[in-house]
Scaffold this active site. Structure first.
Site, mmCIF file in Angstrom:
data_model
loop_
_atom_site.group_PDB
_atom_site.id
_atom_site.type_symbol
_atom_site.label_atom_id
_atom_site.label_comp_id
_atom_site.label_asym_id
_atom_site.label_seq_id
_atom_site.Cartn_x
_atom_site.Cartn_y
_atom_site.Cartn_z
ATOM 1 N N SER A 250 -130.638 -86.365 -31.240
ATOM 2 C CA SER A 250 -130.757 -84.920 -31.442
ATOM 3 C C SER A 250 -132.230 -84.590 -31.315
ATOM 4 O O SER A 250 -133.091 -85.489 -31.294
ATOM 5 C CB SER A 250 -130.208 -84.476 -32.806
ATOM 6 O OG SER A 250 -131.075 -84.889 -33.852
ATOM 7 N N THR B 14 -115.856 -81.531 -32.301
ATOM 8 C CA THR B 14 -115.289 -80.917 -33.504
ATOM 9 C C THR B 14 -116.337 -80.053 -34.196
ATOM 10 O O THR B 14 -116.169 -79.691 -35.357
ATOM 11 C CB THR B 14 -114.789 -81.997 -34.484
ATOM 12 O OG1 THR B 14 -115.880 -82.888 -34.801
ATOM 13 C CG2 THR B 14 -113.646 -82.800 -33.888
ATOM 14 N N ARG C 166 -118.954 -77.001 -32.699
ATOM 15 C CA ARG C 166 -118.841 -75.603 -32.303
ATOM 16 C C ARG C 166 -118.643 -75.550 -30.798
ATOM 17 O O ARG C 166 -119.307 -76.264 -30.044
ATOM 18 C CB ARG C 166 -120.083 -74.798 -32.705
ATOM 19 C CG ARG C 166 -120.219 -74.546 -34.201
ATOM 20 C CD ARG C 166 -119.127 -73.624 -34.719
ATOM 21 N NE ARG C 166 -119.266 -73.319 -36.136
ATOM 22 C CZ ARG C 166 -118.675 -74.002 -37.116
ATOM 23 N NH1 ARG C 166 -117.907 -75.046 -36.811
ATOM 24 N NH2 ARG C 166 -118.839 -73.638 -38.372
ATOM 25 N N GLU D 21 -111.139 -67.817 -31.168
ATOM 26 C CA GLU D 21 -110.158 -68.379 -32.101
ATOM 27 C C GLU D 21 -109.514 -67.256 -32.896
ATOM 28 O O GLU D 21 -110.210 -66.359 -33.370
ATOM 29 C CB GLU D 21 -110.841 -69.367 -33.048
ATOM 30 C CG GLU D 21 -111.404 -70.587 -32.352
ATOM 31 C CD GLU D 21 -111.989 -71.610 -33.310
ATOM 32 O OE1 GLU D 21 -111.826 -71.434 -34.540
ATOM 33 O OE2 GLU D 21 -112.588 -72.585 -32.855
ATOM 34 N N HIS E 139 -108.529 -75.953 -34.421
ATOM 35 C CA HIS E 139 -109.604 -75.945 -35.418
ATOM 36 C C HIS E 139 -109.112 -76.447 -36.772
ATOM 37 O O HIS E 139 -109.153 -75.748 -37.782
ATOM 38 C CB HIS E 139 -110.219 -74.549 -35.564
ATOM 39 C CG HIS E 139 -111.632 -74.609 -36.073
ATOM 40 N ND1 HIS E 139 -112.564 -73.631 -35.819
ATOM 41 C CD2 HIS E 139 -112.285 -75.542 -36.820
ATOM 42 C CE1 HIS E 139 -113.722 -73.948 -36.389
ATOM 43 N NE2 HIS E 139 -113.561 -75.114 -37.007
#
Length: 321
Positions: free
Chosen positions: A176, A236, A238, A267, A286
């Site tokens: 990251s 899982t 965004r 969603e 989700h």
């Protein structure tokens, strides 16, 4: 006059069973909505007579324009202690208190592995074939042992996903923008030298980053093109972190082995959305946070927040300091 509380997106109609609401029902009428309210006009109409709203995660946006149309609203309780879709300044200006709840990282970790394992062993296709009288064995499973798991993000969720990968005997690397070698060593994984190198070398890539300006669209067409044709991608986190059109193109063209996705650009996912029928895709609606223990925490602490607000001492106010 009695207060009214709206519980949004209670799709399974379990909010009233997940926790004991009796401590507030003497003063508050609790109404759950099992259908999603899709836009600001629908929300303004449905919530006009409510003083309190309980909302799950970041599915419902509360901009200043909506808050201005809800003059009776005084309290929003959002599950989790981070919510990027509430206009806090507008809430304060309109006299609306916003509170959060605790949230466990265990359920999304578990769902990540459910998706990854389901993809690797072709579980949906094999199960459907068995139930429907199809061929006996249709797929050859992808091994996890000695394969490389690449994690984008090594926070609370990513680090727990890493531990499971190590238990399977996988070679785990992570990247990251802020990840340090010290943090990678602490978790027991390799620090990938770059995002590109992680994508090029991983057999399974799993996304565990918060959505922000630096991560929106982090995996676009160029990045997805770096994945091996035998690689699997799991998201899982965004939806906006992965370019949805680019992912759909990669799946349709067979440029990756498959993807497991629990989050979407809209969603609930509308009927006819291409994500509903994409090949090589294992998709869930989700479910990352949807578990008995998490719901007990969400709704139990929502009740506590309502009680505390009524007593004049709100707890877990958002944004958290």
């Amino acid at each position: 006059m009695r207060l009214r509380c709206a519980v949004l997106d209670d799709f399974q109609q379990v909010a009233k069973e997940a926790a004991d609401w009796s401590s507030v029902t003497g003063e508050v009428d609790v109404v759950s909505f099992d259908a999603h309210l899709p836009d600001e006009d629908a929300l303004a109409a449905a919530l006009a007579d409510f003083d309190i709203v309980v909302t799950l995660r970041e599915r419902v946006t509360f901009p200043g324009s909506l808050l201005a149309r809800l003059p009776r609203l005084r309290l929003i309780v959002a599950s989790g202690m981070r919510n990027s879709v509430i206009d806090y300044a507008a809430a304060e200006a309109h006299g609306v208190t916003v509170c959060g709840t605790a949230s466990s990282s265990a359920p999304p970790v578990e769902l990540t592995w459910a998706l990854l394992l389901g993809l690797a062993r072709g579980l949906v296709r094999e199960s459907n074939g068995l139930r429907e009288g199809g061929p006996w064995q249709q797929t050859v499973g992808a091994d996890l042992h000695d394969r490389r798991l690449g994690l984008l993000g090594l926070g609370k969720i990513g680090s727990r996903v890493a531990q499971v990968g190590l238990a399977f005997g996988m070679r785990v690397s992570a990247w990251s923008q802020n990840l340090t070698r010290e943090r990678a060593d602490e978790v027991g994984v390799e620090l990938a030298p770059s995002r590109e190198e992680l994508l090029r070398t991983a057999d399974f890539v799993s996304v565990h980053l918060a959505l922000g300006e630096r991560t929106r669209g982090l995996l676009g067409p160029a990045e997805l093109a770096l994945l091996k044709p035998t690689a699997y991608l799991v998201n899982t986190s965004r939806a906006a972190i992965v370019d949805q059109d680019a992912l759909l193109a990669a799946l349709h063209e067979g440029r990756i082995a498959g993807a497991g996705v629990d989050v979407f650009d809209t969603e609930p996912l509308p009927p006819g959305h291409p994500m509903r029928t994409a090949p090589r895709l294992l998709a869930t609606p989700h479910l990352g946070y949807v578990s008995q223990a998490n719901y007990a925490t969400y709704y139990g602490q929502a009740i506590e927040a309502i009680r505390s607000y009524l007593a004049g001492s709100p707890v877990r106010r958002l944004p958290a300091p």
